[in-house]
Design a protein around this motif. Structure first.
Motif, PDB file in Angstrom:
ATOM      1  N   ALA A   1     -16.756  -1.721   4.771  1.00 38.84           N
ATOM      2  CA  ALA A   1     -18.144  -1.971   4.601  1.00 38.84           C
ATOM      3  C   ALA A   1     -18.796  -1.374   2.994  1.00 38.84           C
ATOM      4  O   ALA A   1     -19.464  -2.117   2.382  1.00 38.84           O
ATOM      5  N   TYR A   2     -18.201  -0.264   2.820  1.00 42.77           N
ATOM      6  CA  TYR A   2     -18.795   0.359   1.475  1.00 42.77           C
ATOM      7  C   TYR A   2     -17.622   0.341   0.420  1.00 42.77           C
ATOM      8  O   TYR A   2     -17.676   1.472  -0.384  1.00 42.77           O
ATOM      9  N   SER A   3     -16.819  -0.416   0.553  1.00 44.29           N
ATOM     10  CA  SER A   3     -15.611  -0.602  -0.416  1.00 44.29           C
ATOM     11  C   SER A   3     -16.109  -0.530  -1.909  1.00 44.29           C
ATOM     12  O   SER A   3     -15.422  -0.104  -2.992  1.00 44.29           O
ATOM     13  N   GLU A   4     -17.278  -0.968  -2.268  1.00 45.59           N
ATOM     14  CA  GLU A   4     -17.722  -1.089  -3.350  1.00 45.59           C
ATOM     15  C   GLU A   4     -18.580  -0.191  -4.021  1.00 45.59           C
ATOM     16  O   GLU A   4     -19.032  -0.366  -5.251  1.00 45.59           O
ATOM     17  N   ILE A   5     -19.144   0.603  -3.068  1.00 40.83           N
ATOM     18  CA  ILE A   5     -19.988   1.796  -3.660  1.00 40.83           C
ATOM     19  C   ILE A   5     -19.214   2.931  -3.785  1.00 40.83           C
ATOM     20  O   ILE A   5     -19.157   3.967  -2.873  1.00 40.83           O
ATOM     21  N   PHE A   6     -18.394   2.856  -4.645  1.00 36.32           N
ATOM     22  CA  PHE A   6     -17.327   4.250  -5.424  1.00 36.32           C
ATOM     23  C   PHE A   6     -17.858   4.833  -6.369  1.00 36.32           C
ATOM     24  O   PHE A   6     -18.565   4.110  -7.475  1.00 36.32           O
ATOM     25  N   PHE A   7     -17.536   6.061  -6.524  1.00 34.05           N
ATOM     26  CA  PHE A   7     -18.120   6.807  -7.687  1.00 34.05           C
ATOM     27  C   PHE A   7     -16.907   7.201  -8.763  1.00 34.05           C
ATOM     28  O   PHE A   7     -17.121   7.414  -9.975  1.00 34.05           O
ATOM     29  N   GLY A   8     -15.678   7.245  -8.448  1.00 36.56           N
ATOM     30  CA  GLY A   8     -14.374   7.251  -9.225  1.00 36.56           C
ATOM     31  C   GLY A   8     -13.764   6.162  -9.613  1.00 36.56           C
ATOM     32  O   GLY A   8     -14.351   4.968  -9.836  1.00 36.56           O
ATOM     33  N   ARG A   9     -12.454   6.041  -9.003  1.00 35.48           N
ATOM     34  CA  ARG A   9     -11.656   4.941  -9.137  1.00 35.48           C
ATOM     35  C   ARG A   9     -11.946   4.008  -8.005  1.00 35.48           C
ATOM     36  O   ARG A   9     -12.362   4.601  -6.914  1.00 35.48           O
ATOM     37  N   PRO A  10     -11.808   2.827  -8.240  1.00 29.17           N
ATOM     38  CA  PRO A  10     -12.100   1.800  -7.054  1.00 29.17           C
ATOM     39  C   PRO A  10     -10.944   1.958  -5.862  1.00 29.17           C
ATOM     40  O   PRO A  10      -9.674   2.298  -6.437  1.00 29.17           O
ATOM     41  N   GLY A  11     -11.318   2.092  -4.856  1.00 33.22           N
ATOM     42  CA  GLY A  11     -10.522   2.645  -3.699  1.00 33.22           C
ATOM     43  C   GLY A  11      -9.665   1.300  -3.284  1.00 33.22           C
ATOM     44  O   GLY A  11      -9.892   0.182  -3.443  1.00 33.22           O
ATOM     45  N   PRO A  12      -8.501   1.631  -2.681  1.00 33.85           N
ATOM     46  CA  PRO A  12      -7.576   0.619  -2.312  1.00 33.85           C
ATOM     47  C   PRO A  12      -8.093  -0.159  -1.002  1.00 33.85           C
ATOM     48  O   PRO A  12      -8.830   0.085  -0.312  1.00 33.85           O
ATOM     49  N   SER A  13      -7.239  -1.165  -0.872  1.00 35.40           N
ATOM     50  CA  SER A  13      -7.244  -1.894   0.377  1.00 35.40           C
ATOM     51  C   SER A  13      -6.386  -1.453   1.455  1.00 35.40           C
ATOM     52  O   SER A  13      -5.052  -1.083   0.879  1.00 35.40           O
ATOM     53  N   ILE A  14      -6.445  -1.084   2.760  1.00 32.65           N
ATOM     54  CA  ILE A  14      -5.284  -0.745   3.615  1.00 32.65           C
ATOM     55  C   ILE A  14      -4.127  -2.019   3.625  1.00 32.65           C
ATOM     56  O   ILE A  14      -2.983  -1.690   3.630  1.00 32.65           O
ATOM     57  N   MET A  15      -4.339  -3.352   3.114  1.00 34.53           N
ATOM     58  CA  MET A  15      -3.702  -4.422   2.887  1.00 34.53           C
ATOM     59  C   MET A  15      -2.500  -4.274   1.993  1.00 34.53           C
ATOM     60  O   MET A  15      -1.447  -4.735   1.781  1.00 34.53           O
TER      61      MET A  15
END
Ligand SMILES: Cc1ncc(COP(=O)(O)O)c(C=O)c1O
Length: 388
Positions: free
Chosen positions: A209-223
């Protein structure tokens, strides 16, 4: 009169943890105090104007006024697949591997009904967003907790879980970026989780749900983890990404059997989200690069400001890598609820006691950065004046 009874299922819900705190908050307000509310994870920022204007036009279209039905509009599912391709480099079949939800809370709560039977074990992280437990309890599954430790950056250690428990587990919830801690997960972690799920034969449900509220590099998807589609589903939402919590639109991606099972269940329970909202979500995904960064940047700068100020006041703060939460311990150790009450009575700051997210949250409080910087500065100043 013979009084009809309520269901035992409803009785299984835990008492509302914030009840006492709510009462105290009302008392503070009655005393004329200016309570700064940092308890609930609901952004104070409005939905971006282009999205709201687009929706206003969609609302007026008669074609959008009928039952939506099914897994979501073809337009939305194509937009979702396109967004994930661009954002994560993954390929999804919009027909079978994507389905729209009426908010991810709804999907997360219903998932155990689709994947588990009475008595099956559902593993939930501790601490965690309480809805994983709600759905599992209602569906008759048995709950076991998977402890997340600060020293392990709030990632579960599968090697420390008894093999028997993993063998008996039917469904495991993960949530990164994490509520309440702000912890993030990398692809190596997801690969390990997928490998464990395949070895022991359980489903993985990762809440992003918070995938786009990141502070460093964009996080991955488990997929992106090898073989993830064999065992995993992942939940995304417009709620936090575009400050659209009230619009109720989210989606599930991943294993087609699991996505299909949840969709079948939902076909029999709801008729989908208003088409105008689905079309607006598709619009937001296409305009993502314009709409998401200003919101992310606002939360990043709030997190920096509040974390710095709390540390200065002697708090131990877990540095969030994402989300709009700050997870922290007061300068003097005490129970979460006592701490939250003190924050309210001495600083007129409303926080969420960490124990509300599970036994491992005891001793912590969670602050939601859902107030402007001026208010956050004031809240931190008031907190720094508390005598512990
Ligand atoms: C971790 C987590 N997942 C899901 C949700 C629910 O989001 P939605 O608005 O999509 O139902 C929330 C809401 O606070 C959350 O914190």
């Amino acid at each position: 009169m013979k009084k009809p009874t309520l269901s035992k299922r409803v009785d299984a819900f835990p008492p509302y943890l914030f009840k006492d705190l709510d009462k105290k908050k009302q008392e503070e307000i009655k005393k004329g105090r200016d309570v700064i509310s940092l308890a609930v994870g609901d952004p104070d920022l409005p939905t971006p104007k282009p999205a709201a204007s687009f929706a206003a036009r969609e609302v007026l279209k008669p074609a959008n006024h009928r039952y939506p039905y099914g897994r979501g509009s073809a337009e939305l599912r194509r937009a979702i697949a396109g967004w994930h391709k661009k954002r994560h480099g993954i390929t999804l079949d919009p027909e079978t591997e994507v389905a729209a939800l009426i908010g991810s809370k709804e999907g997360l709560a219903h998932l155990p009904f689709a994947l588990t039977d009475r008595g099956d074990i559902v593993l939930i992280p501790d601490p965690c967003y309480p809805v994983y437990k709600t759905g599992a309890v209602l569906s008759g599954a048995k709950i076991k907790r998977l402890r997340l430790r600060e020293e392990n950056s709030y990632l579960p250690d599968f090697d420390s879980v008894p093999k028997k428990l993993l063998d008996e587990t039917k469904l495991l919830f993960l949530n990164y970026p994490n509520n309440p801690t702000g912890a993030v997960a990398g692809l190596n972690f997801y690969a390990g989780a997928v490998a464990a799920a395949k070895k022991h034969g359980f489903w993985l449900a990762q809440d992003a749900a918070y995938s786009e509220i990141f502070f460093g590099r964009p996080g991955p998807s488990i997929m992106q983890a090898p073989g993830a589609k064999d065992v995993a589903v992942e939940f995304y939402s417009v709620s936090k990404t575009y400050c659209m919590t009230g619009w109720r639109l989210a989606w599930i991606i991943g294993n087609s059997r699991a996505v299909g099972a949840l969709s079948r269940l939902k076909d029999n329970m709801d008729s989908g989200q208003f088409n105008a909202i689905q079309e607006t979500a598709a619009f937001c995904l296409k305009e993502h690069d314009k709409l998401a960064p200003p919101i992310r940047n606002t939360f990043r700068s709030r997190a920096e400001l509040f974390t710095r100020a709390l540390k200065k006041a002697g708090w131990r703060v877990f540095a969030p890598g994402a989300t709009f939460f700050v997870w922290a311990r007061p300068p003097v150790e005490q129970r979460s609820l006592d701490c939250a009450c003190r924050l309210l009575s001495q600083a007129s700051v409303l926080s969420a006691p960490g124990s509300g997210f599970g036994p491992s949250g005891e001793g912590y409080v969670r602050f939601s950065l859902t107030a402007p910087e001026k208010k956050l500065t004031e809240a931190a100043e008031r907190i720094s004046r508390i005598t512990w």
